[in-house]
Design a protein around this motif. Sequence first.
Motif, PDB file in Angstrom:
ATOM      1  N   LEU A 169       7.004  12.958  -1.855  1.00  0.00           N
ATOM      2  CA  LEU A 169       6.711  12.170  -0.595  1.00  0.00           C
ATOM      3  C   LEU A 169       5.222  11.983  -0.285  1.00  0.00           C
ATOM      4  CD1 LEU A 169       9.442  13.589   1.865  1.00  0.00           C
ATOM      5  CD2 LEU A 169       9.296  11.442   0.549  1.00  0.00           C
ATOM      6  N   GLN A 170       4.358  12.628  -0.752  1.00  0.00           N
ATOM      7  CA  GLN A 170       2.991  12.630  -0.596  1.00  0.00           C
ATOM      8  C   GLN A 170       2.432  11.544  -1.517  1.00  0.00           C
ATOM      9  OE1 GLN A 170       1.182  16.377  -0.940  1.00  0.00           O
ATOM     10  NE2 GLN A 170       1.361  17.021   0.941  1.00  0.00           N
ATOM     11  N   ALA A 171       2.878  11.588  -2.685  1.00  0.00           N
ATOM     12  CA  ALA A 171       2.547  10.427  -3.688  1.00  0.00           C
ATOM     13  C   ALA A 171       3.340   9.098  -3.315  1.00  0.00           C
ATOM     14  CB  ALA A 171       3.322  10.639  -5.055  1.00  0.00           C
ATOM     15  N   ILE A 172       4.251   8.950  -2.677  1.00  0.00           N
ATOM     16  CA  ILE A 172       4.632   7.677  -2.106  1.00  0.00           C
ATOM     17  C   ILE A 172       3.820   7.383  -0.990  1.00  0.00           C
ATOM     18  CG2 ILE A 172       6.555   6.638  -1.084  1.00  0.00           C
ATOM     19  CD1 ILE A 172       8.581   8.222  -2.641  1.00  0.00           C
ATOM     20  N   LYS A 173       3.674   8.266  -0.008  1.00  0.00           N
ATOM     21  CA  LYS A 173       2.713   7.732   0.963  1.00  0.00           C
ATOM     22  C   LYS A 173       1.221   7.312   0.624  1.00  0.00           C
ATOM     23  CE  LYS A 173       1.041   9.742   5.328  1.00  0.00           C
ATOM     24  NZ  LYS A 173       0.951  10.924   6.230  1.00  0.00           N
ATOM     25  N   LYS A 174       0.880   7.883  -0.298  1.00  0.00           N
ATOM     26  CA  LYS A 174      -0.731   7.838  -1.032  1.00  0.00           C
ATOM     27  C   LYS A 174      -0.326   6.390  -1.641  1.00  0.00           C
ATOM     28  CE  LYS A 174      -4.208   9.420  -4.034  1.00  0.00           C
ATOM     29  NZ  LYS A 174      -4.476  10.311  -4.949  1.00  0.00           N
ATOM     30  N   GLU A 175       0.624   6.055  -2.419  1.00  0.00           N
ATOM     31  CA  GLU A 175       0.862   4.571  -3.094  1.00  0.00           C
ATOM     32  C   GLU A 175       0.733   3.588  -2.209  1.00  0.00           C
ATOM     33  OE1 GLU A 175       4.408   3.165  -5.167  1.00  0.00           O
ATOM     34  OE2 GLU A 175       3.330   4.461  -6.841  1.00  0.00           O
ATOM     35  N   LYS A 176       1.767   3.710  -0.908  1.00  0.00           N
ATOM     36  CA  LYS A 176       2.041   2.765   0.017  1.00  0.00           C
ATOM     37  C   LYS A 176       0.557   2.366   0.850  1.00  0.00           C
ATOM     38  CE  LYS A 176       6.612   3.322   1.184  1.00  0.00           C
ATOM     39  NZ  LYS A 176       7.760   3.549   2.018  1.00  0.00           N
ATOM     40  N   SER A 177      -0.353   3.623   0.992  1.00  0.00           N
ATOM     41  CA  SER A 177      -1.619   3.460   1.656  1.00  0.00           C
ATOM     42  C   SER A 177      -2.551   2.599   0.826  1.00  0.00           C
ATOM     43  CB  SER A 177      -2.151   4.824   2.082  1.00  0.00           C
ATOM     44  OG  SER A 177      -2.478   5.396   0.969  1.00  0.00           O
ATOM     45  N   LEU A 178      -2.597   2.750  -0.624  1.00  0.00           N
ATOM     46  CA  LEU A 178      -3.507   2.054  -1.597  1.00  0.00           C
ATOM     47  C   LEU A 178      -2.892   0.556  -1.601  1.00  0.00           C
ATOM     48  CD1 LEU A 178      -3.755   4.675  -4.196  1.00  0.00           C
ATOM     49  CD2 LEU A 178      -5.543   4.070  -2.443  1.00  0.00           C
ATOM     50  N   SER A 179      -1.644   0.401  -1.589  1.00  0.00           N
ATOM     51  CA  SER A 179      -1.226  -0.829  -1.646  1.00  0.00           C
ATOM     52  C   SER A 179      -1.547  -1.991  -0.453  1.00  0.00           C
ATOM     53  CB  SER A 179       0.390  -0.949  -2.110  1.00  0.00           C
ATOM     54  OG  SER A 179       1.049  -0.502  -0.890  1.00  0.00           O
ATOM     55  N   LYS A 180      -1.914  -1.325   0.383  1.00  0.00           N
ATOM     56  CA  LYS A 180      -2.273  -2.247   1.844  1.00  0.00           C
ATOM     57  C   LYS A 180      -3.471  -2.770   1.560  1.00  0.00           C
ATOM     58  CE  LYS A 180       0.962  -0.225   5.045  1.00  0.00           C
ATOM     59  NZ  LYS A 180       1.016   0.379   6.544  1.00  0.00           N
TER      60      LYS A 180
END
Length: 66
Positions: A55-66
């Motif tokens: 979940l941390q990796a998914i959250k980090k991936e979402k914040s980098l894609s913005k």
Amino acid sequence: MKNMNSLALLVSLIVLVGFPILFLFVSLYTGDWRYLMWSLPPSFLAGFTGLILTLQAIKKEKSLSK
């Protein structure tokens, strides 16, 4: 990397939920409840660790894609 995160999420949920259910059936079949009792702590430790990291990796991936 999104596919790997979804795969990691699936695996952690299987470990968290699937393994205890599997050992529940083994315990019901054999009548020895120690199978279930000894499978719960490792399943929860591995499942929650994998779930939190995924979940941390998914959250980090979402914040980098913005």
